[in-house]
Design an enzyme around this catalytic site. Structure first.
Site, mmCIF file in Angstrom:
data_model
loop_
_atom_site.group_PDB
_atom_site.id
_atom_site.type_symbol
_atom_site.label_atom_id
_atom_site.label_comp_id
_atom_site.label_asym_id
_atom_site.label_seq_id
_atom_site.Cartn_x
_atom_site.Cartn_y
_atom_site.Cartn_z
ATOM 1 N N GLU A 1 -6.792 21.974 -75.440
ATOM 2 C CA GLU A 1 -7.894 22.191 -74.507
ATOM 3 C C GLU A 1 -8.853 23.219 -75.078
ATOM 4 O O GLU A 1 -8.472 24.049 -75.908
ATOM 5 C CB GLU A 1 -7.357 22.670 -73.147
ATOM 6 N N ASP B 1 -6.013 1.834 -64.042
ATOM 7 C CA ASP B 1 -5.988 3.161 -63.421
ATOM 8 C C ASP B 1 -7.173 4.003 -63.884
ATOM 9 O O ASP B 1 -7.679 4.841 -63.123
ATOM 10 C CB ASP B 1 -4.684 3.882 -63.759
#
Length: 316
Positions: free
Chosen positions: A217, A242
């Site tokens: 991240e 999804d």
């Protein structure tokens, strides 16, 4: 019951066994230590709650207080042997112990005191329903190159892209970036594929299976490694479906969904909405989409389709 831990608050032999276990099974030991630490914390909390009462009752005595303390100590051990208050889970995460996310909700101290038998029945029913609804995970497609990646995923990507109004290769490019052309799809501890092509995390809204993986991240443009839970699917088709549902159900992606006429603008809006923390996320996807590997794979796939159509026409 796991006999390596202290199932009773006065069972010091269990602690001795735990020391021996630590030599051969550090992961299992970390599990037990985390639960015992939570047990001590709960015991301290209960003690403070008792001290906050408004004095002794009519029938209380030194003997009754002694028995009550024994009960509170055993209760704290019992709570930690169940799901507990969540502290053991936090400790296991800090110790780096990898485990599947449990489906049972956190057990509150108040629930045990007020409705112990009802709570136990509820937890058992939840576990039975969870097992009944478990589906077998389908094996992953044999993907070992950009060409096989496009061939294996084209149908599912095409359906999802049409629903979003995007070029099919745009979704293939995003999936290729997230998984290294299918070579680095996240796997569970037993080696099963998560089939997660878009790096969608398993937050509190996700009720399905999940896998815990290390991820990179960016915080203020600085890369930071974290361990997060991600969604697990039974197939790549389910991953594409999804992905579409995930975007449509989140209001923050409204602008991105309104920019699908231009793939580059779509991915930029997706990035700005917080889909990914990488400041170059959108540009990387566009580079993959326009790159030689994608173009070669698309050309080969379209050639195979045209050849198949021609063969069927000649057969007629």
């Amino acid at each position: 019951m796991n006999t390596s831990g202290a199932a009773l608050y006065h069972d010091f032999s269990g602690l001795t066994a735990l020391k021996h276990q630590a030599r051969d099974d550090q992961a299992g030991t970390a599990e037990q230590v985390a639960r015992q630490f939570e047990s001590l914390f709960v015991q301290m909390m209960v003690k403070q709650m008792r001290q906050a009462s408004f004095g002794n009752g009519l029938f209380e005595s030194k003997q009754s207080e002694f028995v009550r303390d024994m009960y509170d100590q055993q209760l704290s051990v019992h709570l930690s042997e169940q799901r507990g208050l969540g502290m053991a889970q936090l400790l296991r995460n800090q110790l780096g112990v990898d485990e599947a996310e449990q489906s049972e909700p956190n057990t509150s101290l108040e629930s045990y005191w007020l409705h112990p038998s009802a709570l136990a029945r509820s937890q058992l029913a939840n576990r039975v329903e969870s097992n009944k609804g478990a589906a077998a995970v389908q094996p992953s497609a044999d993907i070992d190159s950009p060409e096989s990646f496009v061939e294996a995923l084209w149908s599912a990507a095409d359906s999802a892209a049409k629903e979003l109004g995007l070029p099919t290769e745009a979704l293939l490019a995003q999936a290729a970036l997230e998984t290294g052309w299918g070579g680095h799809v996240m796997q569970s501890a037993d080696g099963r594929s998560s089939h997660n092509l878009f790096g969608i995390k398993a937050d509190q809204r996700w009720s399905g299976d999940r896998v815990r993986q290390e991820t990179l991240e960016f915080e203020q443009d600085v890369a930071v490694r974290r361990r997060e839970y991600f969604r697990t699917y039974a197939s790549f088709d389910e991953s594409f479906r999804d992905y579409v549902a995930f975007l449509k159900q989140n209001p923050r992606y409204t602008e991105a969904l309104q920019s699908t006429q231009d793939a580059a603008e779509y991915f930029k809006a997706l990035q700005d909405a917080g889909y990914a923390t990488d400041p170059d996320y959108a540009q990387k996807i566009v580079r993959v989409m326009q790159g030689t590997e994608m173009q070669t794979a698309l050309s080969r796939f379209k050639g195979m389709v045209e050849q198949s159509i021609q063969s069927e026409t000649e057969a007629i």
